[in-house]
Design an enzyme around this catalytic site. Structure first.
Site, PDB file in Angstrom:
ATOM      1  N   HIS A 108       0.807  -1.222   0.000  1.00  0.00           N
ATOM      2  CA  HIS A 108       0.000   0.000   0.000  1.00  0.00           C
ATOM      3  C   HIS A 108       0.843   1.277   0.000  1.00  0.00           C
ATOM      4  O   HIS A 108       0.374   2.323  -0.418  1.00  0.00           O
ATOM      5  CB  HIS A 108      -0.999   0.009   1.178  1.00  0.00           C
ATOM      6  CG  HIS A 108      -0.363   0.221   2.517  1.00  0.00           C
ATOM      7  ND1 HIS A 108       0.183  -0.808   3.248  1.00  0.00           N
ATOM      8  CD2 HIS A 108      -0.167   1.354   3.258  1.00  0.00           C
ATOM      9  CE1 HIS A 108       0.672  -0.328   4.396  1.00  0.00           C
ATOM     10  NE2 HIS A 108       0.473   0.986   4.422  1.00  0.00           N
ATOM     11  N   ASP A 109       2.094   1.193   0.442  1.00  0.00           N
ATOM     12  CA  ASP A 109       2.944   2.390   0.471  1.00  0.00           C
ATOM     13  C   ASP A 109       3.980   2.394  -0.647  1.00  0.00           C
ATOM     14  O   ASP A 109       4.980   3.110  -0.559  1.00  0.00           O
ATOM     15  CB  ASP A 109       3.650   2.495   1.837  1.00  0.00           C
ATOM     16  CG  ASP A 109       2.793   3.241   2.857  1.00  0.00           C
ATOM     17  OD1 ASP A 109       1.868   3.976   2.421  1.00  0.00           O
ATOM     18  OD2 ASP A 109       3.028   3.079   4.066  1.00  0.00           O
TER      19      ASP A 109
ATOM     20  N   LYS B 248       5.858   5.446  -1.974  1.00  0.00           N
ATOM     21  CA  LYS B 248       6.934   6.121  -1.241  1.00  0.00           C
ATOM     22  C   LYS B 248       8.267   6.002  -1.973  1.00  0.00           C
ATOM     23  O   LYS B 248       9.230   6.701  -1.637  1.00  0.00           O
ATOM     24  CB  LYS B 248       7.042   5.569   0.184  1.00  0.00           C
ATOM     25  CG  LYS B 248       5.872   6.048   1.039  1.00  0.00           C
ATOM     26  CD  LYS B 248       6.066   5.795   2.509  1.00  0.00           C
ATOM     27  CE  LYS B 248       4.906   6.429   3.284  1.00  0.00           C
ATOM     28  NZ  LYS B 248       4.882   5.956   4.680  1.00  0.00           N
TER      29      LYS B 248
ATOM     30  N   HIS C  76       2.417  10.062  -2.273  1.00  0.00           N
ATOM     31  CA  HIS C  76       2.710   8.626  -2.420  1.00  0.00           C
ATOM     32  C   HIS C  76       1.456   7.813  -2.751  1.00  0.00           C
ATOM     33  O   HIS C  76       1.537   6.757  -3.351  1.00  0.00           O
ATOM     34  CB  HIS C  76       3.416   8.064  -1.174  1.00  0.00           C
ATOM     35  CG  HIS C  76       2.510   7.713  -0.028  1.00  0.00           C
ATOM     36  ND1 HIS C  76       2.076   8.638   0.888  1.00  0.00           N
ATOM     37  CD2 HIS C  76       1.945   6.538   0.354  1.00  0.00           C
ATOM     38  CE1 HIS C  76       1.297   8.039   1.780  1.00  0.00           C
ATOM     39  NE2 HIS C  76       1.193   6.771   1.477  1.00  0.00           N
TER      40      HIS C  76
ATOM     41  N   HIS D 179      -6.009   4.664   0.431  1.00  0.00           N
ATOM     42  CA  HIS D 179      -5.796   4.243   1.823  1.00  0.00           C
ATOM     43  C   HIS D 179      -5.618   5.392   2.816  1.00  0.00           C
ATOM     44  O   HIS D 179      -5.597   5.159   4.027  1.00  0.00           O
ATOM     45  CB  HIS D 179      -4.658   3.205   1.931  1.00  0.00           C
ATOM     46  CG  HIS D 179      -3.269   3.762   1.882  1.00  0.00           C
ATOM     47  ND1 HIS D 179      -2.609   4.029   0.703  1.00  0.00           N
ATOM     48  CD2 HIS D 179      -2.385   4.090   2.870  1.00  0.00           C
ATOM     49  CE1 HIS D 179      -1.395   4.494   0.965  1.00  0.00           C
ATOM     50  NE2 HIS D 179      -1.236   4.546   2.277  1.00  0.00           N
ATOM     51  N   HIS D 180      -5.492   6.631   2.313  1.00  0.00           N
ATOM     52  CA  HIS D 180      -5.454   7.772   3.236  1.00  0.00           C
ATOM     53  C   HIS D 180      -6.720   8.618   3.162  1.00  0.00           C
ATOM     54  O   HIS D 180      -6.771   9.709   3.726  1.00  0.00           O
ATOM     55  CB  HIS D 180      -4.220   8.649   2.973  1.00  0.00           C
ATOM     56  CG  HIS D 180      -2.945   8.028   3.468  1.00  0.00           C
ATOM     57  ND1 HIS D 180      -2.627   7.921   4.803  1.00  0.00           N
ATOM     58  CD2 HIS D 180      -1.922   7.438   2.797  1.00  0.00           C
ATOM     59  CE1 HIS D 180      -1.456   7.315   4.940  1.00  0.00           C
ATOM     60  NE2 HIS D 180      -1.004   6.995   3.719  1.00  0.00           N
TER      61      HIS D 180
ATOM     62  N   ASP E 227      -3.648   0.747   8.928  1.00  0.00           N
ATOM     63  CA  ASP E 227      -2.474   1.594   8.725  1.00  0.00           C
ATOM     64  C   ASP E 227      -2.274   2.511   9.937  1.00  0.00           C
ATOM     65  O   ASP E 227      -1.166   2.625  10.483  1.00  0.00           O
ATOM     66  CB  ASP E 227      -2.694   2.424   7.449  1.00  0.00           C
ATOM     67  CG  ASP E 227      -1.449   3.171   7.022  1.00  0.00           C
ATOM     68  OD1 ASP E 227      -0.342   2.801   7.472  1.00  0.00           O
ATOM     69  OD2 ASP E 227      -1.576   4.144   6.245  1.00  0.00           O
TER      70      ASP E 227
END
Ligand SMILES: [Fe+2]
Length: 351
Positions: free
Chosen positions: A215-216, A219, A244, A268-269, A297
């Site tokens: 998911h990251d 980055k 990201h 996801h954010h 998260d």
């Protein structure tokens, strides 16, 4: 053309009846006693046997029983010289097709033989259809087995490809940012546990797990110094890090996963009230998968150590998601996640 076997110890009857039935269009053979009749029946197929009842050594009745044993589908017609109704009736009870009283009439024999031959032909046809049907079914089963085998192979190959892709993607970002490595795995495990607690089918939970593992990935586009910078970040740095989510989406969007993994990663954010990023999506516009990822998260990030602050522990993390329950975080996901920890059904340390 039906095949008839005439069994009689009287030569004249064999001859006369034989000629008569041949002229009527049947294929006819004759036997002078039951023993040779059984031998002939063992060598060639017949449809109808016409047998005298009183013969030396083996009688017509005994022949009938032997035929019922050896060739049960052959139709047997009994001829009896003394019209004892009792014997004839017994023969029919014991499996004879019908009986003829001597002296037999042309009409009588023709009608009876035709009926017996027709019954035998229908029986043959039924048998043939049953065999063909069985063969067809076996063929179908073989085809289904083969296709199933092929599909299983293709499915396993696809699963390997997906896992390989996920693993390679995870490795890339983890080599770039050491804090992301364990984080992605722990988030993935927690998100899957939440989904399972919510009763999701295994396949959907597996898709969420895959998304958690990477998911990251976005980055990779953020300089390592910014990611691991201790202390407060500037407004610019925060905005930079927030890219990201979109970077991750762009990296993954062309990969044809069986789940919308790129979209889960992008969202996801996002937060229920629209205060999240990158799109400021609200409530049901956010994928349920992404809402679970957001909870997992947050809990993982708060419970563990980060370059810019010490570890806060699970208690603080659960407090945080409860505070945001309904406004920021999906209430179902929050409740399931908190229950997992409080009932000790989940721990980041478990393997
Ligand atoms: Fe993130």
């Amino acid at each position: 053309m039906s095949r008839i076997l005439i069994v009689d110890d009287e030569r004249s009857i064999r001859f006369t009846l034989g000629e008569f039935l041949r002229k009527a269009g049947y294929e006819v053979e004759t036997a002078e006693d039951a023993a040779s009749a059984l031998r002939i029946l063992g060598e060639r197929p017949f449809d109808v046997v016409i047998t005298d009842i009183i013969m030396p050594r083996i009688t017509g009745m005994e022949l009938l029983y032997a035929i019922r044993e050896a060739a049960p589908r052959v139709q047997v017609i009994i001829m009896t010289g003394e019209p004892t109704a009792e014997t004839a009736a017994q023969a029919v009870r014991d499996g004879a097709f019908d009986y003829l009283f001597k002296p037999i009439t042309k009409d009588g024999v023709l009608r009876t033989v035709a009926n017996a031959a027709k019954i035998k032909a229908l029986d043959d046809e039924r048998e043939r259809l049953a065999a063909a049907n069985l063969e067809y079914q076996k063929g179908l089963e073989r085809q289904v087995d083969m296709r199933t085998e092929e599909l299983r192979g293709a499915e396993a190959a696809l699963q390997k490809t997906i896992e390989g892709t996920i693993q390679a993607t995870a490795l890339i970002v983890e080599s770039h940012d050491p804090y992301t490595a364990g984080h992605q795995q722990r988030v993935a495990r927690l998100a899957r546990a939440v989904a399972e607690r919510l009763g999701w089918p295994g396949d959907r939970a597996a898709g969420l797990y895959m998304a958690g593992l990477i998911h990251d990935v976005g980055k990779i586009g953020i300089p390592a110094e910014v990611l691991s910078k201790p202390g407060r970040l500037s407004k610019n740095e925060i905005n930079f890090i927030r890219t990201h989510a979109d970077i991750g989406f762009n990296i993954l969007r062309t990969i044809a996963f069986p789940w919308p993994i790129a979209e889960m990663v992008r969202q996801h954010h996002e937060r229920l009230d629209g205060s999240g990023y990158p799109a400021g999506l609200k409530g049901p516009d956010i994928l349920f998968e992404a809402r679970i990822l957001a909870v997992a998260d947050t809990v993982e990030a708060m419970s563990g150590y980060r370059p810019y602050r010490p570890a806060l522990g699970i208690g603080k993390a659960l407090e945080e998601i409860r505070r945001g329950r309904g406004a920021l975080f999906d209430p179902e996901a929050v409740d399931a996640c908190a229950a997992l920890f409080e009932e000790r059904k989940f721990s980041f340390e478990d393997k």
